[in-house]
Design a protein around this motif. Structure first.
Motif, PDB file in Angstrom:
ATOM      1  N   ILE A 147       0.984  -1.437  -0.151  1.00  0.00           N
ATOM      2  CA  ILE A 147       0.097   0.061  -0.054  1.00  0.00           C
ATOM      3  C   ILE A 147       0.760   1.260  -0.004  1.00  0.00           C
ATOM      4  N   GLY A 148       1.856   1.306   0.932  1.00  0.00           N
ATOM      5  CA  GLY A 148       2.835   2.510   0.984  1.00  0.00           C
ATOM      6  C   GLY A 148       4.015   2.458  -0.275  1.00  0.00           C
ATOM      7  N   MET A 149       4.068   1.398  -1.121  1.00  0.00           N
ATOM      8  CA  MET A 149       4.904   1.422  -2.099  1.00  0.00           C
ATOM      9  C   MET A 149       3.729   2.175  -3.233  1.00  0.00           C
ATOM     10  N   VAL A 150       2.786   1.868  -3.477  1.00  0.00           N
ATOM     11  CA  VAL A 150       1.789   2.270  -4.407  1.00  0.00           C
ATOM     12  C   VAL A 150       1.736   4.000  -4.127  1.00  0.00           C
ATOM     13  N   VAL A 151       1.493   4.452  -3.083  1.00  0.00           N
ATOM     14  CA  VAL A 151       1.437   5.820  -2.618  1.00  0.00           C
ATOM     15  C   VAL A 151       2.632   6.407  -3.108  1.00  0.00           C
ATOM     16  N   GLY A 152       3.884   5.693  -2.463  1.00  0.00           N
ATOM     17  CA  GLY A 152       5.116   6.336  -2.940  1.00  0.00           C
ATOM     18  C   GLY A 152       5.673   6.667  -4.151  1.00  0.00           C
ATOM     19  N   PHE A 153       5.217   5.206  -5.133  1.00  0.00           N
ATOM     20  CA  PHE A 153       5.538   5.508  -6.667  1.00  0.00           C
ATOM     21  C   PHE A 153       4.781   6.815  -6.990  1.00  0.00           C
TER      22      PHE A 153
END
Length: 142
Positions: A44-50
């Motif tokens: 979840i954090g990875m999607v937001v980060g990208f």
């Protein structure tokens, strides 16, 4: 100076994605085991980060979107493995040895996320969102 500004933006944006990651683990832990919740929260954090890195930090990338996504996933495979391993080690080895009993899962997860931040910056700057080097300057009289 631009590198310092980029690092500051990375910390701000990455911090936001990390907060999303960390906070999403709490409700996930209600429905799945800790390390699985850490993994799903990381995604979840990875999607937001990208989305945020691409928009605010690494805006000069010459990589096509598909390549950025693939490279981002590659860098984050290393990141998620690091976070899961560090979470496990902190929760099951370090914290019991030093008698940490207050919210050990929350602090293990937070500590593990902190360990991955510098490696993620390097991976995303030089792999995921790298910019092409400018061509060399022509020399006079050569």
């Amino acid at each position: 100076m631009e590198l310092l500004a980029q690092i500051a933006r990375f910390i701000l944006v990455g911090g936001s994605a990390t907060i999303v990651n960390w906070l999403s683990r709490f409700p996930l832990s209600l429905i799945m085991p800790f390390l699985e919740a850490v993994f799903v929260a990381y995604v979840i954090g990875m999607v937001v980060g990208f989305v945020l890195y691409r928009a605010f930090v690494f805006t000069t990338s010459s990589q096509p979107l598909g390549a950025q996504i693939a490279l981002f996933l590659g860098v984050n495979v290393v990141g998620v493995a690091t976070v899961i391993l560090a979470s496990h080690v902190l929760l099951n080895m370090v914290f019991p040895a030093i008698d940490v009993t207050f919210m050990p899962e929350a602090f293990a997860h937070a500590g593990a996320l902190a360990l991955g931040a510098a490696a993620n910056f390097i991976g995303h700057k030089f792999v995921t969102f790298r910019a092409e080097s400018p061509p060399p300057s022509p020399t006079l009289g050569a």
